[in-house]
Design an enzyme around this catalytic site. Structure first.
Site, PDB file in Angstrom:
ATOM      1  N   THR B 317      -4.339  -1.641  -7.127  1.00 58.75           N
ATOM      2  CA  THR B 317      -4.246  -3.002  -6.627  1.00 58.75           C
ATOM      3  C   THR B 317      -2.783  -3.386  -6.425  1.00 58.75           C
ATOM      4  O   THR B 317      -2.406  -3.988  -5.417  1.00 58.75           O
ATOM      5  CB  THR B 317      -4.891  -3.991  -7.622  1.00 58.75           C
ATOM      6  N   GLY B 318      -1.947  -3.030  -7.408  1.00 63.64           N
ATOM      7  CA  GLY B 318      -0.515  -3.316  -7.285  1.00 63.64           C
ATOM      8  C   GLY B 318       0.051  -2.650  -6.053  1.00 63.64           C
ATOM      9  O   GLY B 318       0.711  -3.279  -5.227  1.00 63.64           O
ATOM     10  N   TRP B 320      -1.428  -1.656  -3.429  1.00 70.06           N
ATOM     11  CA  TRP B 320      -1.971  -2.212  -2.191  1.00 70.06           C
ATOM     12  C   TRP B 320      -1.065  -3.338  -1.660  1.00 70.06           C
ATOM     13  O   TRP B 320      -0.922  -3.521  -0.459  1.00 70.06           O
ATOM     14  CB  TRP B 320      -3.384  -2.767  -2.442  1.00 70.06           C
ATOM     15  N   HIS B 321      -0.438  -4.076  -2.581  1.00 68.71           N
ATOM     16  CA  HIS B 321       0.376  -5.229  -2.178  1.00 68.71           C
ATOM     17  C   HIS B 321       1.673  -4.845  -1.488  1.00 68.71           C
ATOM     18  O   HIS B 321       2.299  -5.672  -0.848  1.00 68.71           O
ATOM     19  CB  HIS B 321       0.663  -6.130  -3.372  1.00 68.71           C
ATOM     20  N   GLY B 322       2.089  -3.609  -1.653  1.00 65.84           N
ATOM     21  CA  GLY B 322       3.298  -3.209  -0.958  1.00 65.84           C
ATOM     22  C   GLY B 322       3.782  -1.870  -1.473  1.00 65.84           C
ATOM     23  O   GLY B 322       3.507  -1.490  -2.604  1.00 65.84           O
TER      24      GLY B 322
END
Lengths: 382, 469
Positions: B317-318, B320-322
């Site tokens: 998830t982390g 995915w943010h960048g």
């Protein structure tokens, strides 16, 4: 009833969305913004290449932003809304309590290298002038920006850049004779509760210039002119700082301070190499435009030679920016000839102009501190 | 194109609504597809090809999986794996390639040149949407879509194309085939859109000034209070920015006849981080739960395995943010908190008064945003030092006081606005007076739309004053 209000809301929403576009299309097309002093974006070219690279799309964004209907009013709404919720600045302008709009500047707006170079060029020139006509007759008078002179009016805890102090220290260290430099900052700060700067423009007022003039004359041991009367020539002036945020709680007053020697002047302008003669240091027509400060001398030109109503035969070379324009009326009292040189609009070498002069009694450099630090024309003094 | 631009609001949106409603029902998906492609061309037009490839890939995969004999699990699974690998592969190449090379160079002291690939706008969103489709087809939860126009309209749908929410295919499957937009839908869509536009333009954009200014400040001018003010401003900015975008997307979806699921549910009111992640960017956490956490076994294979699964899901998830290590750290940070809550913390929080849970959660997500924001900060080490009370300017300074005075009202409005207080208040006062409520909503739409447009225009106002002063 409830349903009717709903339908009305839908209509309002759609009207807002559609109306902006339709009125923009119907509205007249301007190519230049009087307020922003810049050319507006043109309609982008549609080619396969520009569309594929996204340049057309970007151009369309810019075009729409520049030409949208009620553009200036939108800026006013935004400034007002921000002021209402307690914001102290908008678009780099402090909105101060008593109607003063004060432009801020920060350290990062300046390039120390450029300042150093400007100081070098100026001090070399001034030292040379002082050697030839005596350091008492050569002065650099620096006019602080509003944000420095009117520091007491700034919002609580607002910070100001100290770059001007850095520049002045450097100037002092490079000058052979310290008396050449006059710091008008101290003089103006003493009068900071008077109307010495326009509320909506970055320039000082006639009154501010009068205090500056008096400090200058004092340092040169010259007699000061007397102001016989004064007239308010405009009471609805909104200047450059207003243009930045399109909002001003109050309008400004332009006052003409009458000095007898300022009447019946003969002026010779050098406009892009052509000579033009005028007979009034005040340009009445400027009062009908947006740039009402141009009332003084009609604006800025490379060289303006003034033959004043004074008959003492003395000549002054004034190297200046626009702040000097409203000091001219007072200076006519002390000099029969004033040659104003604005390095930014100069078409020929300044030394040609100086060599043409029969005599030079005084040389005064009159700049706004902030603009002096950013000016890129000082090398012309080499 | 972004929603908060003039061209979108006064050209694209009205033109789209006009054409969409003039056309008969059967052409509306085609219309949606066409305008969405125009919408997308405002970024990197060339990446339209990439998006079209993704559409084709997943369309064909869906059809192939549907057509395969339901009994031959191996073949269906092979098809699914192929599709997922290509999807993830594209995402990897366009989003994470340089990050991987950079990390490799750093670890092994190599100097492999970066590829400098520009990130295709919205790729993380549409790839995830497309994968939700293929996986759900594989799971037989939905049927493969034979109509490529419908499917392409789903992937490219402009309301959620560039900033989510991640709308799963099954949510809109039936509406893609047939939908009708009632007057009430359109009305609610307008209200929702206006709320979102106001959140983005009036609050997020203005509060962003604080973070932007402090993030660019050199370490010797930072104070501890200034650094924390930046983090607080970022906390508010990211909520209003992101949830504003989601509101606009959901609102426009409704104007066009779609009902997307909610993406935010007042996350800053949560009483634990477990709850926070059920209320923040709901569509993303749902996606990871459905398509990563459960397939990994979720909580069905013992507590040890569950904790590892949490760790995997939140690191992803982390990421995915960048493509940056601070996002990985940010995900890991939440994984650790969630694991602690699972082990014992949640039980403790449930017993003590709510206020402590809320305070703990606020502290936890604000620190989280500090880690998240590091990506955008010019002098990171200096900034972290300032946060940890090691600032050159000490704890308090004049400039922070100035910013607080100048932005105080906006910050207070934003804090209240991020809770459900305004909503509950309006329900308390207006629920029994429907007409009065509509009148309020009418004024709200008129004022917020006008002022937002004024702010957008004024942002482009760029006076050039000194060429002749």
């Amino acid at each position: 009833m409830e349903k009717k209000v709903k339908v009305l809301t839908i209509i309002i929403f759609l009207v807002i969305l559609f109306a902006v576009g339709i009125f923009t299309i119907l509205g007249g097309r301007k190519t230049y913004s009087e307020f922003e002093k810049r050319k507006l974006a043109a309609f982008p070219k549609v080619t396969k290449d520009t569309v594929l690279k996204g340049e057309f799309q970007k151009g369309l964004d810019d075009f729409l932003n520049d030409h949208v209907v009620f553009r200036d009013q939108c800026v006013t709404v935004s400034s007002l809304a921000n002021k209402m919720i307690g914001k102290k600045e908008q678009n780099g302008v402090y909105m101060c309590d008593d109607g003063y709009l004060i432009e801020k500047y920060e350290d990062k707006d300046f390039d120390k290298k450029e300042i150093k170079e400007n100081v070098r060029c100026l001090t070399r020139f001034v030292n040379m002038a002082a050697d030839s006509i005596g350091s008492k007759n050569v002065k650099i008078a620096l006019i602080p920006s509003k944000v420095n002179a009117l520091e007491s009016k700034l919002p609580l805890y607002a910070s100001t850049s100290k770059m001007n102090e850095y520049m002045k220290d450097m100037l002092k260290s490079k000058l052979k004779n310290q008396e050449v430099l006059i710091d008008l900052g101290d003089t103006l700060k003493e009068h900071s509760d008077e109307y010495i700067y326009y509320k909506t423009d970055h320039h000082w007022t006639g009154l501010g210039a009068l205090y500056g003039y008096q400090a200058l004359m004092k340092s040169m041991d010259l007699e000061m002119c007397t102001v016989s009367s004064k007239t308010d020539v405009s009471t609805n002036f909104r200047g450059t700082t207003f243009n930045k945020i399109h909002y001003a709680p109050q309008k400004d007053i332009i006052t003409k301070y009458d000095v007898s020697t300022a009447e019946n002047c003969e002026l010779e302008y050098d406009i892009s190499g052509d000579k033009e003669l005028r007979d009034n240091i005040y340009d009445e027509s400027a009062l009908d435009t947006e740039d009402k400060y141009n009332y003084f001398l009609g604006g800025n030109y490379g060289v303006i030679k003034i033959h004043t109503g004074c008959t003492n035969g003395k000549s002054l070379v004034l190297i200046k920016d626009s702040f000097a324009n409203c000091m001219i009326p007072y200076l006519t009292y002390n000099y029969e000839n004033i040659v104003m040189v604005d390095l930014r609009y100069l078409n020929s070498s300044i030394f040609d102009t100086l060599n043409e002069m029969e005599q030079i009694d005084s040389v005064v450099v009159l700049f706004n501190e902030e603009k002096f630090m950013q000016d890129s024309h000082l090398w012309l003094l080499e | 194109m972004v929603f908060s631009s003039l061209i979108f609001l006064v050209v694209f949106l009205p033109a789209t609504l006009l054409i969409y409603y003039i056309l008969p029902d059967r052409f509306r998906n085609l219309c949606l597809l066409a305008v969405s492609l125009i919408f997308y061309s405002w970024g990197e037009p060339i990446y339209i090809l990439l998006m079209l490839f993704s559409i084709l890939l997943n369309y064909i995969s869906g059809i192939l999986i549907t057509r395969t004999d339901p009994q031959s699990t191996a073949k269906r699974r092979a098809l699914l794996i192929a599709a997922v690998v290509i999807n993830v592969g594209l995402l990897f190449v366009f989003k994470y390639a340089d990050f991987t090379i950079g990390t490799y160079n750093l670890l092994f002291g190599k100097h492999i040149e970066l590829l400098n690939i520009a990130l295709p706008i919205g790729i993380s969103f549409y790839t995830f949407q497309a994968m939700s489709y293929v996986i759900d087809v594989y799971r037989k939860e939905v049927k493969g879509n034979k109509n490529i126009i419908n499917f392409a309209a789903y992937i490219t749908m402009f309301p959620q194309l560039i900033a989510g929410p991640i709308v799963r295919y099954k949510t809109v499957e039936s509406e893609l085939r047939e939908r009708k937009c009632t007057l009430d839908d359109f009305y609610q869509g307008i209200i929702r859109f206006t709320v979102g536009l106001g959140k983005k333009v009036l609050i997020a954009n203005n509060i962003a000034v604080i973070f932007k200014e402090i993030a660019g400040t050199s370490p010797d001018k930072l104070s501890t209070s200034m650094a924390w003010l930046a983090v607080l401003a970022f906390t508010l900015q990211i909520y209003f920015d992101f949830s504003g975008y989601s509101d606009m997307a959901i609102g426009m979806g409704r104007m066009l006849g779609f009902h997307f699921l909610e993406n935010f549910d007042y996350p800053y009111e949560s009483k634990s981080i477990t709850e926070f992640w059920r209320r923040w960017h709901i569509s993303l956490s749902t996606w990871f739960r459905e398509y990563v956490y459960y397939p990994l076994g979720g909580n069905r294979k013992g507590i040890k395995r569950q904790l590892i699964n949490i760790l995997i899901v939140w690191t992803l998830t982390g990421l995915w943010h960048g493509a940056s290590w601070n996002f990985v750290l940010w995900g890991f940070y939440y994984a650790v908190i969630l694991i602690l809550e699972k082990l014992f913390l949640k039980k403790v929080l449930d017993k003590i008064p709510n206020i402590f849970g809320r305070l703990y959660t606020i502290i936890a997500f604000v620190i989280g945003w500090a880690i998240f924001a590091l990506d955008d900060i010019s002098y990171r080490t200096g900034f972290v030092k300032a946060l940890l009370f090691q600032a050159k300017q000490g704890i308090l300074d004049k400039h922070t006081a100035y910013l607080l005075i100048s932005f105080g009202v906006l910050i207070v409005i934003a804090i209240i606005g991020s809770t459900s207080i305004p909503k509950r208040l309006s329900e308390l006062l207006l629920s029994k007076k429907p007409t009065l409520r509509r009148v309020f909503e009418l004024l709200f739409v008129a004022v917020v739309m006008t002022v937002s447009i004024a702010f957008i225009v004024s942002d482009s106002y760029n006076p050039f004053l000194y060429f002749r002063f």
